[in-house]
Design a protein around this motif. Structure first.
Motif, PDB file in Angstrom:
ATOM      1  N   LEU A 157     -22.786 -76.982  28.711  1.00  0.00           N
ATOM      2  CA  LEU A 157     -23.337 -77.653  29.892  1.00  0.00           C
ATOM      3  C   LEU A 157     -23.606 -76.676  31.039  1.00  0.00           C
ATOM      4  N   ARG A 158     -22.886 -75.548  31.044  1.00  0.00           N
ATOM      5  CA  ARG A 158     -22.950 -74.617  32.167  1.00  0.00           C
ATOM      6  C   ARG A 158     -24.378 -74.204  32.553  1.00  0.00           C
ATOM      7  N   PRO A 159     -25.237 -73.784  31.595  1.00  0.00           N
ATOM      8  CA  PRO A 159     -26.594 -73.359  31.985  1.00  0.00           C
ATOM      9  C   PRO A 159     -27.395 -74.453  32.687  1.00  0.00           C
ATOM     10  N   MET A 160     -27.057 -75.703  32.435  1.00  0.00           N
ATOM     11  CA  MET A 160     -27.801 -76.817  33.015  1.00  0.00           C
ATOM     12  C   MET A 160     -27.450 -77.043  34.484  1.00  0.00           C
ATOM     13  N   PHE A 161     -26.381 -76.378  34.955  1.00  0.00           N
ATOM     14  CA  PHE A 161     -25.923 -76.605  36.330  1.00  0.00           C
ATOM     15  C   PHE A 161     -25.844 -75.325  37.158  1.00  0.00           C
ATOM     16  N   ASP A 162     -26.510 -74.266  36.692  1.00  0.00           N
ATOM     17  CA  ASP A 162     -26.479 -72.987  37.432  1.00  0.00           C
ATOM     18  C   ASP A 162     -27.032 -73.127  38.844  1.00  0.00           C
ATOM     19  N   GLY A 163     -28.034 -73.951  38.987  1.00  0.00           N
ATOM     20  CA  GLY A 163     -28.655 -74.074  40.318  1.00  0.00           C
ATOM     21  C   GLY A 163     -28.231 -75.310  41.080  1.00  0.00           C
ATOM     22  N   ASP A 164     -27.180 -76.011  40.624  1.00  0.00           N
ATOM     23  CA  ASP A 164     -26.750 -77.251  41.268  1.00  0.00           C
ATOM     24  C   ASP A 164     -25.896 -76.946  42.501  1.00  0.00           C
ATOM     25  N   VAL A 165     -26.470 -77.170  43.674  1.00  0.00           N
ATOM     26  CA  VAL A 165     -25.794 -76.831  44.934  1.00  0.00           C
ATOM     27  C   VAL A 165     -24.515 -77.646  45.117  1.00  0.00           C
ATOM     28  N   GLU A 166     -24.589 -78.947  44.843  1.00  0.00           N
ATOM     29  CA  GLU A 166     -23.421 -79.814  45.060  1.00  0.00           C
ATOM     30  C   GLU A 166     -22.284 -79.452  44.115  1.00  0.00           C
ATOM     31  N   LEU A 167     -22.608 -79.033  42.881  1.00  0.00           N
ATOM     32  CA  LEU A 167     -21.554 -78.632  41.947  1.00  0.00           C
ATOM     33  C   LEU A 167     -20.877 -77.340  42.430  1.00  0.00           C
ATOM     34  N   LYS A 168     -21.656 -76.445  43.050  1.00  0.00           N
ATOM     35  CA  LYS A 168     -21.075 -75.214  43.593  1.00  0.00           C
ATOM     36  C   LYS A 168     -20.042 -75.519  44.671  1.00  0.00           C
ATOM     37  N   GLU A 169     -20.312 -76.565  45.468  1.00  0.00           N
ATOM     38  CA  GLU A 169     -19.370 -76.961  46.512  1.00  0.00           C
ATOM     39  C   GLU A 169     -18.050 -77.449  45.922  1.00  0.00           C
ATOM     40  N   LEU A 170     -18.098 -77.950  44.686  1.00  0.00           N
ATOM     41  CA  LEU A 170     -16.879 -78.437  44.013  1.00  0.00           C
ATOM     42  C   LEU A 170     -16.186 -77.338  43.206  1.00  0.00           C
ATOM     43  N   GLY A 171     -16.757 -76.142  43.201  1.00  0.00           N
ATOM     44  CA  GLY A 171     -16.132 -75.035  42.470  1.00  0.00           C
ATOM     45  C   GLY A 171     -17.032 -74.424  41.420  1.00  0.00           C
ATOM     46  N   GLY A 172     -18.286 -74.893  41.354  1.00  0.00           N
ATOM     47  CA  GLY A 172     -19.220 -74.327  40.395  1.00  0.00           C
ATOM     48  C   GLY A 172     -18.909 -74.749  38.963  1.00  0.00           C
ATOM     49  N   PRO A 173     -19.410 -73.972  37.980  1.00  0.00           N
ATOM     50  CA  PRO A 173     -19.207 -74.315  36.568  1.00  0.00           C
ATOM     51  C   PRO A 173     -17.742 -74.474  36.177  1.00  0.00           C
TER      52      PRO A 173
END
Length: 499
Positions: free
Chosen positions: A79-95
């Protein structure tokens, strides 16, 4: 079809009122699905990405479904490659947040319970959304004020929320389908009249069509004066009466071949309709009832029939010029509040579609109406009997028995219908052909012509034909019925004939 429910995102949440949610349950469910991808098969039948309160969780859920659909393993690594550019996920700690979600293996045990809770809380948020929308529209007077229209829209929105949490359609196993078929066969056996659907109250008709089946659109058509309204009211009365009788005999509603009935009569008022049904139940002429030409004995019969009718689950809506959308809204409400098992619409051509109208659009409008009635039957899982006028082409033929091509204004009526029935009474046409009454000085030919007419009237008197011109479930054919015009009642002939 109801529009998809609009879920309120967290950003729409008021400063003081928190919307129902459980972030921990969402996280635990996602973690369990990444640990055991087999859970996807069960969960995705009901749960959608918009049901998650936290938008990031919704996107993770959607990504898991997409990978599973491609037969790929869905875990934090894939799943990680699908969320590399997800700003909100980065705020939660990224991948690394994806790995954190799988930290508790105990979540596997309660995964289905977590899914159910996420879904239920989403419905509650949808309900809050409907409530807020109702308040906003009600207090906004900047545009034209239409309270009735707002009420109908609110009912549709509430019904959409209710249906969202209802029984799910889709694929059934053969075992489930077999169980439903066996239940229908058992119902037919217990009815004593070979009825697997809702009874018409006419044994000869039940024998031909097996009763009125859930989800079916039944078109009952005829020229004016044939008695189609009377036959439909007879069927409605018989179904409601059978339910009351079965209840008295201790039979559960689900196993009864009777049911509560909703009647949408766009042609007659509720009191006119009640007079017809009272005439049938009491055996007193409807004309005498209207004019008060009844004896004390008749009045006692009337009082007894009225007391019996008060207990019948018959619900009459006589609102004129209903649109198909308004009719469906009202039918949904009656299904929810009264548990109706059958809908009667008298008659189809008096309904209005959703368009602007006009003669050039009438064929399309009728198509929309017939399709809407079929959708209503499927949505509520009840038989819908819609009465229909026939074109005047019938009157131009020697044999005036109706044909499918006579259905007025649109071939889509025939296409959408599961059963098409025509009511035909030869007596009506024979009576209109009465020759000159012979008098003193008339020749033998005049006497013979009138005698022949009298014989034709005697043969046709009180006899009607119900022509089953289309039936998805069985054969077409003809059923002869007795018709008592004085009390507008159809019944089985003593020598029932099924053709």
């Amino acid at each position: 079809m109801a529009e998809p429910i609009r879920m309120i995102p967290p950003s729409a949440e008021g400063a003081t009122t928190a919307l129902p949610h459980n972030i921990e349950a969402e996280a635990a469910l996602l973690g369990a699905m990444m640990i055991d991808n087999r859970l996807v098969e069960d969960v995705q039948l009901k749960l959608r990405a918009e049901h998650f309160y936290e938008p990031v969780h919704g996107r993770i859920y959607d990504a898991i479904l997409r990978l599973a659909d491609k037969n790929m393993v869905a875990n934090p690594v894939t799943l990680r490659p699908m969320f590399d550019g997800d700003v909100e996920l980065k705020e939660l700690g990224g991948p690394s947040y994806l790995a954190q979600l799988t930290g508790s293996g105990a979540a596997l045990i309660g995964a289905r319970d977590f899914a159910a809770q996420v879904y239920d809380l989403a419905l509650l948020r949808a309900l809050v959304g409907v409530g807020r929308g109702m308040v906003e529209k009600a207090v906004d007077t900047s545009e034209s004020v239409d309270p009735k229209g707002q009420i109908e829209q609110a009912e549709m929105a509430l019904y959409a929320v209710a249906e969202e949490g209802g029984e799910q359609g889709g694929v059934k196993t053969f075992a489930q389908a077999t169980k439903l078929a066996i239940e229908q066969a058992e119902r037919a056996l217990n009815s004593g009249g070979h009825v697997s659907g809702i009874t018409t109250g006419l044994d000869s008709v039940n024998a031909k069509i097996g009763g009125l089946h859930p989800s079916d659109l039944i078109i009952l058509a005829g020229r004016p004066g044939m008695g189609k309204s009377s036959l439909a009211m007879n069927m409605a009365y018989n179904a409601a009466k059978r339910l009351v009788r079965d209840r008295e005999d201790g039979i559960e509603d689900a196993k009864s071949v009777g049911c509560p009935v909703a009647i949408f009569n766009l042609e007659m008022s509720s009191d006119q309709l009640a007079t017809r049904i009272l005439a049938e139940a009491s055996g007193i002429s409807s004309e005498n009832l209207r004019m008060g030409k009844i004896s004390q004995a008749d009045f006692r019969n009337l009082a007894r029939a009225a007391a019996e009718l008060e207990t019948l689950p018959l619900y009459i809506d006589d609102t004129p010029a209903l649109t198909i959308a308004a009719l469906r809204t009202r039918a949904r409400r009656l299904k929810r509040q009264r548990g109706i098992g059958m809908v009667v619409v008298d008659y189809l051509q008096l309904l209005q579609g959703g368009g602007r109208g006009g003669d050039q659009n009438r064929v399309q409008e009728i198509s929309d109406i017939s399709r809407g009635l079929k959708q209503l039957a499927k949505e509520l899982h009840v038989p819908v009997i819609a009465l229909s006028q026939l074109s005047r082409a019938v009157e131009q033929r020697e044999d005036k028995r109706p044909q499918l091509s006579d259905l007025r204004e649109s071939g889509s009526i025939e296409q959408d219908a599961d059963i098409v029935m025509f009511i035909y009474r030869d007596e009506y046409y024979v009576a209109s052909r009465e020759p000159k009454r012979p008098g003193e000085g008339d020749d033998a030919k005049t006497f013979e012509a009138h005698d022949q007419w009298m014989r034709d009237m005697e043969r046709a008197f009180g006899i009607s034909e119900l022509i089953i011109a289309k039936q998805r479930h069985g054969a077409t054919g003809k059923v002869k019925l007795k018709f008592e015009s004085r009390i507008t009642r159809f019944s089985d002939l003593a020598d029932d004939y099924v053709g």
